[in-house]
Motif scaffolding. Structure first.
Motif: not given
Length: 116
Positions: A29-37, A88-97
């Motif tokens: 909750t202290d960060y912006n959280m994203g998903w990338f692929r 949509d086939t891909a490696a999916y990554y979670c990230a924070a900033r």
């Protein structure tokens, strides 16, 4: 500080998967959280993001099919993916900033494969 993704797999077109990202060492909750692929041979691309404020944004091609959410109690971020397509086939990554700076904390990724 660590992010660990889970929930990837093989699914037929039209199916659903739910990815989860567990955070340790910080509070989501202290960060912006994203998903990338990233698909083979392609650049990594933005998929979805949830800001500290709770505002969500999506890549145009997934809007209406994918939903990003936060579970504050478990300190996780999820990506519900419905009506999956082969593209949509891909490696999916979670990230924070922090704020609108660069994403600087990444998970190891989880593979999603959608068969036609």
């Amino acid at each position: 500080v660590q992010l660990v993704e889970s929930g990837g797999g093989l699914v037929q077109a039209g199916g659903s998967l739910r990815l989860s990202c567990a955070a340790s060492g910080f509070t989501v909750t202290d960060y912006n959280m994203g998903w990338f692929r990233q698909a083979p041979g392609k650049e990594r691309e933005f998929v979805a993001e949830v800001w500290r404020s709770g505002i969500r944004s999506y890549r145009g091609s997934v809007r209406g099919r994918f939903t990003i959410s936060r579970d504050n109690a478990n300190n996780t971020v999820s990506l519900q993916m419905d009506n999956l397509k082969p593209e949509d086939t891909a490696a999916y990554y979670c990230a924070a900033r922090v704020g609108d700076g660069a994403y600087d904390t990444w998970g190891q990724g989880t593979q999603v494969t959608v068969s036609s």
